[in-house]
Design a protein around this motif. Structure first.
Motif, PDB file in Angstrom:
ATOM      1  N   GLY A  56      66.469  33.638  26.571  1.00 38.45           N
ATOM      2  CA  GLY A  56      65.776  34.306  27.662  1.00 38.45           C
ATOM      3  C   GLY A  56      65.478  35.759  27.361  1.00 38.45           C
ATOM      4  N   SER A  57      65.951  36.248  26.241  1.00 39.74           N
ATOM      5  CA  SER A  57      65.786  37.652  25.887  1.00 39.74           C
ATOM      6  C   SER A  57      64.478  37.873  25.130  1.00 39.74           C
ATOM      7  CB  SER A  57      66.963  38.107  25.025  1.00 39.74           C
ATOM      8  OG  SER A  57      66.735  39.405  24.556  1.00 39.74           O
ATOM      9  N   PHE A  58      63.578  38.625  25.750  1.00 43.54           N
ATOM     10  CA  PHE A  58      62.305  38.949  25.109  1.00 43.54           C
ATOM     11  C   PHE A  58      62.519  39.834  23.893  1.00 43.54           C
ATOM     12  CE2 PHE A  58      58.880  42.113  24.708  1.00 43.54           C
ATOM     13  CZ  PHE A  58      57.864  41.270  24.285  1.00 43.54           C
ATOM     14  N   ILE A  59      63.414  40.812  24.009  1.00 45.99           N
ATOM     15  CA  ILE A  59      63.654  41.764  22.920  1.00 45.99           C
ATOM     16  C   ILE A  59      64.200  41.050  21.684  1.00 45.99           C
ATOM     17  CG2 ILE A  59      64.961  43.810  22.216  1.00 45.99           C
ATOM     18  CD1 ILE A  59      62.747  44.399  24.211  1.00 45.99           C
ATOM     19  N   ALA A  60      65.187  40.179  21.857  1.00 44.32           N
ATOM     20  CA  ALA A  60      65.757  39.451  20.724  1.00 44.32           C
ATOM     21  C   ALA A  60      64.703  38.573  20.055  1.00 44.32           C
ATOM     22  CB  ALA A  60      66.947  38.607  21.174  1.00 44.32           C
ATOM     23  N   SER A  61      63.877  37.916  20.862  1.00 43.67           N
ATOM     24  CA  SER A  61      62.817  37.069  20.309  1.00 43.67           C
ATOM     25  C   SER A  61      61.793  37.905  19.555  1.00 43.67           C
ATOM     26  CB  SER A  61      62.131  36.294  21.427  1.00 43.67           C
ATOM     27  OG  SER A  61      63.037  35.475  22.102  1.00 43.67           O
ATOM     28  N   MET A  62      61.395  39.031  20.134  1.00 40.29           N
ATOM     29  CA  MET A  62      60.404  39.889  19.500  1.00 40.29           C
ATOM     30  C   MET A  62      60.927  40.440  18.170  1.00 40.29           C
ATOM     31  SD  MET A  62      58.631  43.388  20.879  1.00 40.29           S
ATOM     32  CE  MET A  62      60.118  44.334  20.724  1.00 40.29           C
ATOM     33  N   VAL A  63      62.159  40.902  18.157  1.00 43.42           N
ATOM     34  CA  VAL A  63      62.730  41.456  16.923  1.00 43.42           C
ATOM     35  C   VAL A  63      62.843  40.365  15.853  1.00 43.42           C
ATOM     36  CG1 VAL A  63      64.845  42.425  15.938  1.00 43.42           C
ATOM     37  CG2 VAL A  63      63.920  43.366  18.048  1.00 43.42           C
ATOM     38  N   SER A 138      45.347  32.559  23.301  1.00 46.19           N
ATOM     39  CA  SER A 138      46.148  31.934  24.354  1.00 46.19           C
ATOM     40  C   SER A 138      46.988  32.960  25.107  1.00 46.19           C
ATOM     41  CB  SER A 138      47.032  30.828  23.779  1.00 46.19           C
ATOM     42  OG  SER A 138      48.048  31.369  22.967  1.00 46.19           O
ATOM     43  N   THR A 139      47.482  33.960  24.414  1.00 45.48           N
ATOM     44  CA  THR A 139      48.244  35.022  25.072  1.00 45.48           C
ATOM     45  C   THR A 139      47.349  35.837  26.000  1.00 45.48           C
ATOM     46  OG1 THR A 139      49.729  35.165  23.182  1.00 45.48           O
ATOM     47  CG2 THR A 139      49.707  37.037  24.665  1.00 45.48           C
ATOM     48  N   LEU A 140      46.149  36.101  25.555  1.00 49.53           N
ATOM     49  CA  LEU A 140      45.213  36.870  26.357  1.00 49.53           C
ATOM     50  C   LEU A 140      44.793  36.100  27.611  1.00 49.53           C
ATOM     51  CD1 LEU A 140      43.602  39.535  26.376  1.00 49.53           C
ATOM     52  CD2 LEU A 140      41.780  38.313  25.210  1.00 49.53           C
ATOM     53  N   PHE A 141      44.461  34.838  27.443  1.00 45.89           N
ATOM     54  CA  PHE A 141      43.968  34.058  28.576  1.00 45.89           C
ATOM     55  C   PHE A 141      45.073  33.565  29.511  1.00 45.89           C
ATOM     56  CE2 PHE A 141      40.311  33.309  25.610  1.00 45.89           C
ATOM     57  CZ  PHE A 141      39.454  34.159  26.289  1.00 45.89           C
ATOM     58  N   SER A 142      46.316  33.536  29.040  1.00 49.01           N
ATOM     59  CA  SER A 142      47.421  33.142  29.921  1.00 49.01           C
ATOM     60  C   SER A 142      48.080  34.363  30.573  1.00 49.01           C
ATOM     61  CB  SER A 142      48.462  32.345  29.138  1.00 49.01           C
ATOM     62  OG  SER A 142      49.087  33.173  28.177  1.00 49.01           O
ATOM     63  N   ILE A 145      50.762  39.369  28.584  1.00 49.40           N
ATOM     64  CA  ILE A 145      50.415  40.585  27.853  1.00 49.40           C
ATOM     65  C   ILE A 145      51.603  41.147  27.079  1.00 49.40           C
ATOM     66  CG2 ILE A 145      49.487  42.920  28.112  1.00 49.40           C
ATOM     67  CD1 ILE A 145      47.509  40.611  28.636  1.00 49.40           C
ATOM     68  N   LYS A 146      52.831  40.909  27.544  1.00 46.88           N
ATOM     69  CA  LYS A 146      53.991  41.449  26.828  1.00 46.88           C
ATOM     70  C   LYS A 146      54.108  40.867  25.419  1.00 46.88           C
ATOM     71  CE  LYS A 146      57.490  38.206  28.467  1.00 46.88           C
ATOM     72  NZ  LYS A 146      58.743  38.054  29.185  1.00 46.88           N
ATOM     73  N   MET A 148      51.469  40.216  23.489  1.00 45.76           N
ATOM     74  CA  MET A 148      50.306  40.606  22.696  1.00 45.76           C
ATOM     75  C   MET A 148      50.663  41.480  21.484  1.00 45.76           C
ATOM     76  SD  MET A 148      47.227  39.975  22.226  1.00 45.76           S
ATOM     77  CE  MET A 148      46.424  39.329  23.654  1.00 45.76           C
ATOM     78  N   PRO A 149      51.550  42.482  21.580  1.00 45.99           N
ATOM     79  CA  PRO A 149      51.888  43.249  20.364  1.00 45.99           C
ATOM     80  C   PRO A 149      52.512  42.383  19.263  1.00 45.99           C
ATOM     81  CG  PRO A 149      52.636  44.418  22.314  1.00 45.99           C
ATOM     82  CD  PRO A 149      52.163  43.069  22.769  1.00 45.99           C
ATOM     83  N   VAL A 150      53.307  41.400  19.636  1.00 44.07           N
ATOM     84  CA  VAL A 150      53.925  40.509  18.643  1.00 44.07           C
ATOM     85  C   VAL A 150      52.844  39.678  17.960  1.00 44.07           C
ATOM     86  CG1 VAL A 150      55.548  38.612  18.318  1.00 44.07           C
ATOM     87  CG2 VAL A 150      56.090  40.436  19.929  1.00 44.07           C
ATOM     88  N   VAL A 151      51.926  39.149  18.758  1.00 45.28           N
ATOM     89  CA  VAL A 151      50.855  38.318  18.210  1.00 45.28           C
ATOM     90  C   VAL A 151      49.928  39.149  17.329  1.00 45.28           C
ATOM     91  CG1 VAL A 151      48.869  36.901  18.836  1.00 45.28           C
ATOM     92  CG2 VAL A 151      50.998  36.657  20.087  1.00 45.28           C
ATOM     93  N   ILE A 152      49.625  40.364  17.756  1.00 43.89           N
ATOM     94  CA  ILE A 152      48.777  41.237  16.937  1.00 43.89           C
ATOM     95  C   ILE A 152      49.474  41.584  15.625  1.00 43.89           C
ATOM     96  CG2 ILE A 152      47.792  43.568  16.823  1.00 43.89           C
ATOM     97  CD1 ILE A 152      47.070  43.240  19.785  1.00 43.89           C
TER      98      ILE A 152
END
Length: 195
Positions: A56-63, A138-142, A145-146, A148-152
């Protein structure tokens, strides 16, 4: 006094000449490099797809995703490109401060690379940026936005490797725009009369 061997001969690094004679072009000569070429790419994609189910942690997933993408970028740029297809690229800063991109490809045919490794390399190099492009839409259309930096980040890192190796393959002097224009011109000339 150290005894000297009277049978001095040059031995190539990784015994490439012996391998080229003994192995078929179908065998994978560098299985570890082939594994890691795909491992980091696939792992980053799977973590992105399933991170909300597992953690459930966005930060852990992003890192985790950014670390996997960074490891993939470094591995592909510095190791697997050289071993699997014999191509390298890098940025060099001259003494006067000018940045210069260097794209290196072998002067001879790819005798030291296998067809299987080449297919694995190019398939992984082309498919993964396309997947990250799909993730971006898919990130843009869903409206997530949080993410989007990971996808970019995924799109930029994998797109940079794709661009660098395509430039190595077609030649540093050849403009990619001119190459695409010539290709589509030939296709139109060849298939145009059939339309």
């Amino acid at each position: 006094m150290i005894p000297q061997d009277t049978n001095d001969e040059d031995v190539s690094l990784f015994d490439a000449e012996e391998d080229a004679g003994k192995r078929s072009k179908k065998n994978i000569k560098h299985p570890v490099a082939s594994f890691f070429h795909l491992f980091f790419r696939v792992s980053a994609t799977l973590v992105y797809l399933f991170c909300e189910l597992v953690s459930g942690s966005f930060i852990a997933s992003m890192v985790t995703i950014i670390l996997l993408l960074s490891c993939d970028f470094w591995t592909v740029k510095n190791i697997t490109g050289r071993l699997m297809v014999g191509l390298r690229w890098w940025n060099q800063v001259d003494d006067d401060g000018q940045s210069r991109w260097v794209f290196e490809s072998p002067l001879t045919s790819h005798d030291q690379t296998s067809d299987s490794e080449s297919r694995i390399f190019w398939l992984g190099l082309i498919v993964c940026p396309v997947i990250w492009g799909i993730f971006a839409f898919s990130t843009l259309f869903s409206f997530k936005i949080k993410w989007m930096p990971v996808v970019i980040m995924g799109l930029v890192l994998q797109g940079a490797n794709l661009y660098g190796y395509v430039r190595c393959k077609v030649g540093a002097k050849t403009s990619l725009k001119n190459m695409a224009t010539n290709y589509f011109g030939r296709q139109f000339f060849f298939y145009g009369p059939a339309l």
